[in-house]
Design a protein around this motif. Structure first.
Motif, PDB file in Angstrom:
ATOM      1  N   ARG A 124     -63.917   9.793 -19.898  1.00  0.00           N
ATOM      2  CA  ARG A 124     -62.485   9.520 -19.792  1.00  0.00           C
ATOM      3  C   ARG A 124     -62.051   9.468 -17.976  1.00  0.00           C
ATOM      4  O   ARG A 124     -63.068  10.018 -17.536  1.00  0.00           O
ATOM      5  CB  ARG A 124     -60.968  10.375 -20.516  1.00  0.00           C
ATOM      6  N   THR A 125     -60.904   8.674 -17.985  1.00  0.00           N
ATOM      7  CA  THR A 125     -60.149   8.914 -16.487  1.00  0.00           C
ATOM      8  C   THR A 125     -58.977   9.339 -16.193  1.00  0.00           C
ATOM      9  O   THR A 125     -57.672   9.403 -17.080  1.00  0.00           O
ATOM     10  CB  THR A 125     -60.430   7.222 -15.760  1.00  0.00           C
ATOM     11  N   THR A 149     -57.385   8.080 -20.039  1.00  0.00           N
ATOM     12  CA  THR A 149     -57.515   6.924 -20.390  1.00  0.00           C
ATOM     13  C   THR A 149     -57.782   8.050 -22.147  1.00  0.00           C
ATOM     14  O   THR A 149     -57.887   9.037 -21.919  1.00  0.00           O
ATOM     15  CB  THR A 149     -58.012   5.964 -20.169  1.00  0.00           C
ATOM     16  N   ASN A 178     -61.051   7.486 -24.716  1.00  0.00           N
ATOM     17  CA  ASN A 178     -62.178   7.497 -24.377  1.00  0.00           C
ATOM     18  C   ASN A 178     -62.735   6.070 -24.538  1.00  0.00           C
ATOM     19  O   ASN A 178     -61.862   4.704 -25.036  1.00  0.00           O
ATOM     20  CB  ASN A 178     -62.771   7.272 -26.490  1.00  0.00           C
ATOM     21  N   GLU A 179     -63.363   5.780 -23.018  1.00  0.00           N
ATOM     22  CA  GLU A 179     -63.435   4.661 -22.326  1.00  0.00           C
ATOM     23  C   GLU A 179     -65.003   3.933 -22.786  1.00  0.00           C
ATOM     24  O   GLU A 179     -65.678   3.308 -22.093  1.00  0.00           O
ATOM     25  CB  GLU A 179     -63.786   4.585 -21.381  1.00  0.00           C
ATOM     26  N   THR A 183     -70.260   5.031 -19.695  1.00  0.00           N
ATOM     27  CA  THR A 183     -69.354   4.152 -20.379  1.00  0.00           C
ATOM     28  C   THR A 183     -69.680   3.501 -21.360  1.00  0.00           C
ATOM     29  O   THR A 183     -69.061   3.229 -21.461  1.00  0.00           O
ATOM     30  CB  THR A 183     -68.481   3.042 -19.081  1.00  0.00           C
ATOM     31  N   ARG A 221     -55.443  -1.092 -24.526  1.00  0.00           N
ATOM     32  CA  ARG A 221     -55.606   0.594 -23.145  1.00  0.00           C
ATOM     33  C   ARG A 221     -54.748   1.126 -23.981  1.00  0.00           C
ATOM     34  O   ARG A 221     -53.234   1.188 -23.896  1.00  0.00           O
ATOM     35  CB  ARG A 221     -54.812  -0.142 -21.755  1.00  0.00           C
TER      36      ARG A 221
END
Length: 321
Positions: free
Chosen positions: A95-96, A104, A106-107, A184, A314
């Motif tokens: 995450r970011t 965010t 889960n990327e 990622t 997103r």
């Protein structure tokens, strides 16, 4: 509901279900076209915090739709309007940080299915609320399905009463292996350095111990965490005494970087795990995103996941105590 009619209108959405007399998700919309802005929504939420929290516990999921929410800043304003304390995410999902309390989701690769789970279910302190915001809806797929957890317990007890009570009596243990650095390329690719906000092994081990995890260090620098024993079900205040399927047996049993087994080391029968997976899917509500949606989930009552998705998608998230 009557006293609230001035502030919201009740809507419907694709995939909505009635479960034990409650609508999941409950869809709340602007009461009139002139009140479809975020400022009006924030004011309404501040004014009705207690009601909103009670109705979230009652219905388990609330969708705010039609309020023209545009970005992380506006989403954060909605989260903060309710006055719930923030809780830092600890887990394998990459995450970011985006803005204040917003991250965010889960990327990991959109092509992968993120299996149903209660957020941070194995950690000593887990969020009560998970709040999601759709900034960019996917052109195809990418639903966030969720499952009334008590229904899983009910059906598992109907079909496997002895196995469930044996797991409950013994408790379960889990293992999970995290790399040192983020990747990622995997939906479980968050590195332990990011997860514990340190590159110092001793400090990472100390912080993991504080969360109820034991640690083994592997030759490649990965951290193997051991969690347990943990219960299979939990009963939470205010939720009708229901036994929630508050575990991650299906999501971790026999996977590449994780395992789930009885606390005494014996294996959980494959047929029990496989049937549980089927039941969870059968009980799921397949929620489809629209731009600007804000979805509140009672993390103590619902498992949630993510369907494989076409790009772009997103979805942002905040977690609360």
């Amino acid at each position: 509901m009557e006293h609230f009619s001035k502030d919201f209108s009740i809507g419907a959405c694709e995939g909505q279900k009635i479960v034990d007399g409650e609508t999941l998700p409950l869809v709340l919309q602007p009461p009139e076209p002139t009140r479809n802005d975020v400022e009006s929504l924030v004011s309404t939420l501040k004014k009705n915090k207690d009601w909103f929290e009670q109705i979230l516990i009652k219905n388990s999921a609330i969708l705010l739709r039609g309020f023209n929410v545009q970005n992380a800043v506006e989403f954060n304003d909605i989260v903060e309007a309710l006055g719930w304390d923030d809780i830092r995410y600890v887990g394998p999902a990459p995450r970011t940080h985006v803005h204040k309390r917003v991250w965010t989701a889960n990327e990991g690769p959109l092509s992968e299915f993120i299996y149903y789970h209660h957020e941070m279910v194995l950690i000593k302190e887990y969020p009560k609320q998970v709040i999601l915001f759709c900034e960019t809806p996917p052109p195809e797929g990418g639903q966030t399905p969720f499952v009334p957890s008590f229904r899983v317990t009910e059906r598992m007890l109907e079909e496997f009463p002895e196995a469930v009570e044996e797991m409950e009596a013994n408790g379960l243990k889990y293992t999970f292996t995290a790399p040192s650095k983020n990747s990622t390329g995997s939906m479980r690719g968050r590195g332990w350095e990011d997860a514990f906000a340190t590159s110092d092994r001793a400090e990472a081990e100390k912080r993991s111990n504080a969360l109820g995890m034991d640690v083994e260090w592997l030759a490649d620098g990965s951290m193997k965490t051991i969690l347990g024993p943990r219960s299979v079900t939990k009963v939470f205040e205010g939720r009708k005494g229901r036994r929630m399927w508050f575990n991650t047996v299906v999501g971790m049993h026999g996977k590449e970087h994780s395992s789930a087994f009885m606390a005494d080391g014996t294996e959980i029968p494959d047929n029990v795990v496989n049937r549980c997976q089927e039941i969870i899917e059968e009980e799921s509500i397949q929620f489809k995103w629209e731009k600007g949606d804000v979805l509140f989930l009672d993390n103590l009552a619902l498992l949630h996941g993510r369907r494989p998705s076409a790009a772009p998608r997103r979805v942002l998230v905040a977690t609360c105590k």
